[in-house]
Design a protein around this motif. Structure first.
Motif, PDB file in Angstrom:
ATOM      1  N   CYS A  84       0.869  -1.181   0.000  1.00 47.12           N
ATOM      2  CA  CYS A  84       0.000   0.000   0.000  1.00 47.12           C
ATOM      3  C   CYS A  84       0.903   1.227   0.000  1.00 47.12           C
ATOM      4  O   CYS A  84       1.434   1.615   1.035  1.00 47.12           O
ATOM      5  CB  CYS A  84      -0.907   0.013   1.226  1.00 47.12           C
ATOM      6  N   ARG A 121      -5.975  -0.587   1.891  1.00 45.78           N
ATOM      7  CA  ARG A 121      -7.083   0.095   1.242  1.00 45.78           C
ATOM      8  C   ARG A 121      -6.695   0.530  -0.169  1.00 45.78           C
ATOM      9  O   ARG A 121      -5.524   0.769  -0.449  1.00 45.78           O
ATOM     10  CB  ARG A 121      -7.516   1.300   2.074  1.00 45.78           C
ATOM     11  N   GLU A 123      -8.297   2.856  -3.812  1.00 45.25           N
ATOM     12  CA  GLU A 123      -9.204   3.910  -4.252  1.00 45.25           C
ATOM     13  C   GLU A 123      -9.946   3.468  -5.511  1.00 45.25           C
ATOM     14  O   GLU A 123      -9.339   2.939  -6.444  1.00 45.25           O
ATOM     15  CB  GLU A 123      -8.427   5.194  -4.542  1.00 45.25           C
ATOM     16  N   GLU A 184     -14.938   3.587   3.301  1.00 48.44           N
ATOM     17  CA  GLU A 184     -14.492   4.216   4.543  1.00 48.44           C
ATOM     18  C   GLU A 184     -14.472   5.730   4.416  1.00 48.44           C
ATOM     19  O   GLU A 184     -14.591   6.438   5.412  1.00 48.44           O
ATOM     20  CB  GLU A 184     -13.105   3.703   4.926  1.00 48.44           C
ATOM     21  N   LEU A 210     -12.541   5.456  -0.783  1.00 48.37           N
ATOM     22  CA  LEU A 210     -11.513   4.662  -0.117  1.00 48.37           C
ATOM     23  C   LEU A 210     -12.161   3.394   0.412  1.00 48.37           C
ATOM     24  O   LEU A 210     -13.069   3.449   1.252  1.00 48.37           O
ATOM     25  CB  LEU A 210     -10.898   5.460   1.033  1.00 48.37           C
ATOM     26  N   PRO A 212     -11.571  -0.789   1.742  1.00 46.58           N
ATOM     27  CA  PRO A 212     -10.678  -1.903   2.080  1.00 46.58           C
ATOM     28  C   PRO A 212     -10.577  -2.867   0.903  1.00 46.58           C
ATOM     29  O   PRO A 212     -11.585  -3.174   0.253  1.00 46.58           O
ATOM     30  CB  PRO A 212     -11.365  -2.554   3.280  1.00 46.58           C
ATOM     31  N   ARG A 213      -9.375  -3.322   0.632  1.00 42.27           N
ATOM     32  CA  ARG A 213      -9.173  -4.158  -0.553  1.00 42.27           C
ATOM     33  C   ARG A 213     -10.113  -5.354  -0.550  1.00 42.27           C
ATOM     34  O   ARG A 213     -10.666  -5.728  -1.601  1.00 42.27           O
ATOM     35  CB  ARG A 213      -7.715  -4.628  -0.599  1.00 42.27           C
ATOM     36  N   SER A 216     -13.649  -4.747  -1.998  1.00 39.95           N
ATOM     37  CA  SER A 216     -13.761  -4.166  -3.340  1.00 39.95           C
ATOM     38  C   SER A 216     -14.823  -4.847  -4.188  1.00 39.95           C
ATOM     39  O   SER A 216     -15.560  -4.190  -4.933  1.00 39.95           O
ATOM     40  CB  SER A 216     -12.405  -4.219  -4.048  1.00 39.95           C
TER      41      SER A 216
END
Length: 253
Positions: A84, A121, A123, A184, A210, A212-213, A216
């Motif tokens: 990240c 996280r 985008e 988030e 934003l 959390p991966r 997604s």
């Protein structure tokens, strides 16, 4: 040739490696410069382009700026697949490796706080476009419309255009409200001008989220459920990106 150090991003130490064929600014491969508990991702660049005075002129060259931004994004995107990263501003340049270390020392507290906040996280970007309705076909020259008919057509076109924009605005508000609950943090950017984005239509929503991966997939599925049916509107999803929009000191800045 006098060389400077171009700094793409700051990360914490991570396992794995960048792709061997990855190239950054001016085709140079990026490298990792470790300093304490932080890592700067850098490559060497020519002072002829990136020293203070020539850089001012370069930043006015749209073609050069576009190519530089793409190379910058390519490196940050590759980093996003293994860690990240905290992306730095385009054209962040230091004199040498010692200057990069001083950069890390000066910003250490901010870098550490931000990396902790963004860890795990990504985008996602969402844009909504209102597409301008097609104009009514012109009447042949040998059957020119009356003044009344001409005004009627233009009035209908204006009403259709305004209706599309109103619908796009309502859809954008709903999307942003719903997607913000799945993220988030959310951020509204200024709508892009058509001459800069080269995208057809009028940009109504230009937002970043934003996420959390691991969330997604659910975020993308939520957007798919909310996509409007029918002509006149276009929704674009981009990502996942490094969290450029949330790299400031506070969410929402």
């Amino acid at each position: 040739m006098n060389e400077l150090r171009y700094v793409y991003a700051v990360t914490r130490h991570f396992d794995g490696a960048l792709p061997e064929d990855l190239r950054g600014i001016a085709g140079e491969p990026p490298r990792l410069l470790s300093h304490g508990d932080l890592v700067a991702v850098v490559s060497s660049v020519s002072a002829d382009d990136f020293d203070e005075i020539p850089l001012r002129a370069r930043l006015e060259d749209l073609d050069w700026l576009t190519g530089t931004a793409r190379a910058h994004q390519a490196v940050v995107g590759a980093l996003t697949s293994v860690t990240c990263p905290l992306p730095l501003r385009l054209a962040t340049v230091c004199r040498d490796d010692s200057g990069v270390r001083r950069l890390l020392d000066a910003g250490r507290d901010r870098f550490v706080r931000t990396l902790e906040r963004l860890d795990g996280r990504v985008e996602w970007g969402v844009k909504v476009y209102a597409e301008t309705p097609a104009r009514e076909a012109d009447t042949p020259a040998d059957a020119a419309p009356t003044g009344r008919e001409y005004l009627r057509r233009r009035l209908n076109e204006r009403r259709s255009r305004e209706g599309t924009w109103e619908l796009a605005d309502a859809v954008s508000r709903r999307l942003h409200e719903e997607l913000s609950q799945r993220a988030e943090a959310g951020m509204l950017h200024r709508p892009q001008q058509a001459q800069l984005s080269n995208a057809p239509g009028h940009n109504v929503l230009n937002a970043a989220y934003l996420v959390p991966r691991e969330d997604s997939t659910a975020f993308v599925e939520c957007l798919d459920r909310l996509r409007p049916d029918g002509p006149g509107l276009r929704v674009e999803l981009t990502g996942p990106w490094a969290p450029y929009s949330f790299a400031g000191e506070e969410d929402g800045r």
